[in-house]
Design a protein around this motif. Sequence first.
Motif, short mmCIF file in Angstrom:
data_model
loop_
_atom_site.label_atom_id
_atom_site.label_comp_id
_atom_site.label_asym_id
_atom_site.label_seq_id
_atom_site.Cartn_x
_atom_site.Cartn_y
_atom_site.Cartn_z
N ALA A 24 -3.22 12.97 6.49
CA ALA A 24 -2.33 11.89 6.07
C ALA A 24 -3.12 10.73 5.48
CB ALA A 24 -1.49 11.41 7.26
N TYR A 25 -4.26 10.42 6.08
CA TYR A 25 -5.12 9.34 5.56
C TYR A 25 -5.60 9.67 4.15
CZ TYR A 25 -9.46 6.87 4.63
OH TYR A 25 -10.45 6.15 4.02
N GLY B 59 -3.40 14.28 -5.24
CA GLY B 59 -4.01 14.23 -6.55
C GLY B 59 -5.47 14.59 -6.68
N HIS B 60 -6.10 15.06 -5.60
CA HIS B 60 -7.54 15.32 -5.70
C HIS B 60 -7.93 16.72 -5.21
CE1 HIS B 60 -7.33 10.95 -6.02
NE2 HIS B 60 -8.52 10.99 -6.58
N SER B 61 -6.95 17.57 -4.97
CA SER B 61 -7.19 18.97 -4.60
C SER B 61 -8.12 19.13 -3.40
CB SER B 61 -7.75 19.74 -5.81
OG SER B 61 -6.84 19.72 -6.89
N ASP B 62 -8.02 18.18 -2.46
CA ASP B 62 -8.91 18.26 -1.30
C ASP B 62 -8.17 18.19 0.03
OD1 ASP B 62 -8.16 15.61 -1.45
OD2 ASP B 62 -10.19 14.81 -1.64
N VAL B 63 -6.85 18.25 0.00
CA VAL B 63 -6.08 18.25 1.24
C VAL B 63 -4.74 18.93 0.98
CG1 VAL B 63 -5.00 16.00 0.82
CG2 VAL B 63 -5.24 16.81 3.15
N VAL B 64 -4.25 19.64 1.99
CA VAL B 64 -2.96 20.33 1.90
C VAL B 64 -1.94 19.59 2.75
CG1 VAL B 64 -1.72 22.49 2.42
CG2 VAL B 64 -4.04 22.57 1.46
N VAL C 287 6.16 13.83 7.47
CA VAL C 287 4.98 14.37 6.81
C VAL C 287 4.59 15.66 7.53
CG1 VAL C 287 2.53 14.00 6.33
CG2 VAL C 287 4.18 12.16 5.96
N THR C 288 4.46 16.73 6.76
CA THR C 288 4.22 18.05 7.33
C THR C 288 2.85 18.60 6.94
OG1 THR C 288 5.29 19.13 5.44
CG2 THR C 288 6.69 18.55 7.33
N SER C 289 2.53 19.75 7.49
CA SER C 289 1.21 20.34 7.28
C SER C 289 1.02 20.89 5.87
CB SER C 289 0.96 21.44 8.31
OG SER C 289 1.98 22.43 8.25
N CYS C 290 2.12 21.21 5.19
CA CYS C 290 2.06 21.68 3.80
C CYS C 290 3.47 21.63 3.22
CB CYS C 290 1.48 23.10 3.71
SG CYS C 290 2.48 24.36 4.54
#
Length: 388
Positions: free
Chosen positions: A239-240, A203-208, A73-76
């Motif tokens: 990630a959470y 799916g919620h446009s609140d995290v990259v 899992v990466t930063s973007c």
Amino acid sequence: MSDKQLATIAVRTGIDVDSQYNAVVSPIYLTSTYSFPALGELPQYDYSRSGNPTRNTLADALSDMEGGAGAVVTSCGTSAMNLLVSALLGPNDLLVAPHDCYGGSYRLFNTRAQKGDFKVLFIDQADPDALAAALAQKPTLLWLETPSNPLVRVIDIEAISQQAQAVDCQVAVDNTFLSPLLQQPLSLGADFVVHSTTKYINGHSDVVGGVLIAKQQSAAENLSWWANCIGATGAPFDAYLTLRGLRTLAPRMRMHEENGAAVLAYLQQQPLVGTIYHPSLPTHPGHEIAKRQQRGFGSMMSFEFAGTDPQLQLFVKTLQLFSLAESLGGTESLIAHPASMTHRAMTDEAQRAAGISTSLLRLSVGLEDPRDLIADLTHAFTVAQEAC
């Protein structure tokens, strides 16, 4: 690989595993560092760049859903792409990429090639002669993006993977537009899968965020080493949030597709809509391939605006339920102008070669009531038409 259904993996990974307090939902491990049991004894986790329980839970879920041996899992999403080319390619290695890929992918590959980090060749991967000529050069990595961004082109993953394997070339697929629910490239012969988890997975446009999944265990271990080395891993809280979004992926994707089908049917009746790009259309060049390798057609679509530039600008400005923004796959509907937004890093010549015109608009159909979305489009088209 789990034998559970994909929706179950998305919901249940990390649930009811807390042994300290029996929390149903796993806690977030926000720590940056971990204590060692004793001098010389290495614990499972020592520093959160190297490993983190929350991030690993998300990686396990996505790896299972894609049928992989392991994931980072990466930063973007761009970080996931950069991790792959950093781990696999050297100055003499060739990367073959689609000429019509996402603008950020084009920028990354082109810029690093100009620095001499590796060689890159952009081709029309739907052209069998161009593909054969590229593979004859014995590339190290073949990058596929299917469906493509923004023209939603479809490439035959299985057929191309077989051709690549014949010349000892590894294959990576950007699966962002469909998610593992609608397409699993590893089962079709690919070696790696990349997602911008910013999109449908969260799916919620609140995290990259991003993820890179490998088919083979040795490749997954190599990617983990490189991710730690170059600091590509994502933050635990991100990630959470992404894991939280993943739990509703299945019902969200169903509604995305339902709404997308309604909007698509509407667009086909509009005089200011020219060519529509969506693989569900029988006229789409990749329609039969999509039926074979995908479990659905997705809700991303593009179309040529068949009016003047002032009308196009007025149409976009009038919309209320399609926000003018980059990104995609969130609960909210978005509209983008690829030439000036997502693909502005490409030269005009490269955009023309990829088929990206200044009249092209891309829709990410969200979860609003489709009747409201269609009413919004109707109003905007009417205002644009009356401006003639």
